[in-house]
Design a protein around this motif. Structure first.
Motif, mmCIF file in Angstrom:
data_model
loop_
_atom_site.group_PDB
_atom_site.id
_atom_site.type_symbol
_atom_site.label_atom_id
_atom_site.label_comp_id
_atom_site.label_asym_id
_atom_site.label_seq_id
_atom_site.Cartn_x
_atom_site.Cartn_y
_atom_site.Cartn_z
ATOM 1 N N GLU A 3 0.823 -1.206 0.000
ATOM 2 C CA GLU A 3 0.000 0.000 0.000
ATOM 3 C C GLU A 3 0.855 1.253 0.000
ATOM 4 O O GLU A 3 2.083 1.181 0.090
ATOM 5 C CB GLU A 3 -0.926 -0.001 1.214
ATOM 6 C CG GLU A 3 -0.184 -0.036 2.540
ATOM 7 C CD GLU A 3 -1.120 -0.201 3.715
ATOM 8 O OE1 GLU A 3 -2.307 0.115 3.627
ATOM 9 O OE2 GLU A 3 -0.636 -0.667 4.757
ATOM 10 N N SER A 4 0.177 2.379 -0.109
ATOM 11 C CA SER A 4 0.817 3.689 -0.054
ATOM 12 C C SER A 4 -0.071 4.614 0.769
ATOM 13 O O SER A 4 -1.300 4.564 0.645
ATOM 14 C CB SER A 4 0.970 4.250 -1.469
ATOM 15 O OG SER A 4 1.328 5.608 -1.427
ATOM 16 N N CYS A 7 -2.613 6.535 -1.309
ATOM 17 C CA CYS A 7 -3.521 5.758 -2.161
ATOM 18 C C CYS A 7 -4.964 5.833 -1.646
ATOM 19 O O CYS A 7 -5.272 5.295 -0.578
ATOM 20 C CB CYS A 7 -3.036 4.316 -2.202
ATOM 21 S SG CYS A 7 -4.159 3.169 -3.020
ATOM 22 N N CYS A 10 -6.455 2.355 -1.220
ATOM 23 C CA CYS A 10 -6.011 1.704 0.017
ATOM 24 C C CYS A 10 -6.840 2.215 1.195
ATOM 25 O O CYS A 10 -7.286 1.437 2.036
ATOM 26 C CB CYS A 10 -4.534 1.997 0.289
ATOM 27 S SG CYS A 10 -3.404 1.401 -0.982
ATOM 28 N N ASP A 36 4.618 -1.023 2.857
ATOM 29 C CA ASP A 36 4.611 0.160 2.009
ATOM 30 C C ASP A 36 5.232 -0.178 0.659
ATOM 31 O O ASP A 36 6.210 -0.930 0.593
ATOM 32 C CB ASP A 36 5.400 1.296 2.680
ATOM 33 C CG ASP A 36 5.212 2.609 1.970
ATOM 34 O OD1 ASP A 36 5.931 2.832 0.959
ATOM 35 O OD2 ASP A 36 4.352 3.400 2.384
ATOM 36 N N ILE A 37 4.692 0.375 -0.401
ATOM 37 C CA ILE A 37 5.189 0.084 -1.748
ATOM 38 C C ILE A 37 6.657 0.479 -1.919
ATOM 39 O O ILE A 37 7.379 -0.098 -2.721
ATOM 40 C CB ILE A 37 4.304 0.730 -2.833
ATOM 41 C CG1 ILE A 37 4.663 0.143 -4.198
ATOM 42 C CG2 ILE A 37 4.419 2.253 -2.799
ATOM 43 C CD1 ILE A 37 3.586 0.234 -5.225
ATOM 44 N N THR A 54 -1.118 0.134 -6.135
ATOM 45 C CA THR A 54 -1.595 -0.008 -4.762
ATOM 46 C C THR A 54 -3.110 0.096 -4.760
ATOM 47 O O THR A 54 -3.665 0.877 -5.530
ATOM 48 C CB THR A 54 -0.988 1.058 -3.825
ATOM 49 O OG1 THR A 54 -1.266 2.353 -4.326
ATOM 50 C CG2 THR A 54 0.501 0.856 -3.663
ATOM 51 N N PRO A 55 -3.762 -0.700 -3.938
ATOM 52 C CA PRO A 55 -3.184 -1.791 -3.172
ATOM 53 C C PRO A 55 -2.941 -3.010 -4.050
ATOM 54 O O PRO A 55 -3.613 -3.221 -5.052
ATOM 55 C CB PRO A 55 -4.248 -2.089 -2.118
ATOM 56 C CG PRO A 55 -5.545 -1.754 -2.789
ATOM 57 C CD PRO A 55 -5.223 -0.578 -3.691
ATOM 58 N N THR A 56 -1.969 -3.800 -3.659
ATOM 59 C CA THR A 56 -1.727 -5.115 -4.248
ATOM 60 C C THR A 56 -1.737 -6.117 -3.106
ATOM 61 O O THR A 56 -1.064 -5.916 -2.105
ATOM 62 C CB THR A 56 -0.379 -5.169 -5.006
ATOM 63 O OG1 THR A 56 -0.433 -4.268 -6.115
ATOM 64 C CG2 THR A 56 -0.085 -6.571 -5.523
#
Length: 91
Positions: A3-4, A7, A10, A36-37, A54-56
């Motif tokens: 995530e970020s 985002c 997110c 965190d990405i 993000t999100p992944t």
């Protein structure tokens, strides 16, 4: 979950899905670990490729990537998609 802080997807996931995820069948099968990405990445994690979205959501088995779900398309599609990812990882 990669995530970020910036985002919005997110943030939406954390607001809508996050509170109940741990108690869900998916959450029990695949507990959430947030990263965190921009890293740092957990030790011993081997990914097929570096996440760019993000999100992944990445399903790991002993640190090895089995499957991934990129993006968050909304409340109604998240659990069916994560269910398919878990089924794919179980193969």
């Amino acid at each position: 979950m990669v995530e970020s802080p910036a985002c919005v997807y997110c943030q939406a996931w954390h607001r809508r899905i996050g509170p109940g995820y741990a108690a869900s069948a998916a959450g029990r099968a695949a507990p959430l670990m947030r990263t965190d990405i921009d890293g740092p990445w957990p030790d011993g994690v081997a990914l097929a490729r570096r996440p760019r979205i993000t999100p992944t959501f990445i399903l790991l088995d002993h640190g090895r990537e089995l499957a991934r779900l990129e993006g968050y398309t909304g409340d109604n599609s998240f659990y069916p998609l994560i269910g398919r990812m878990l089924a794919q990882g179980a193969r």
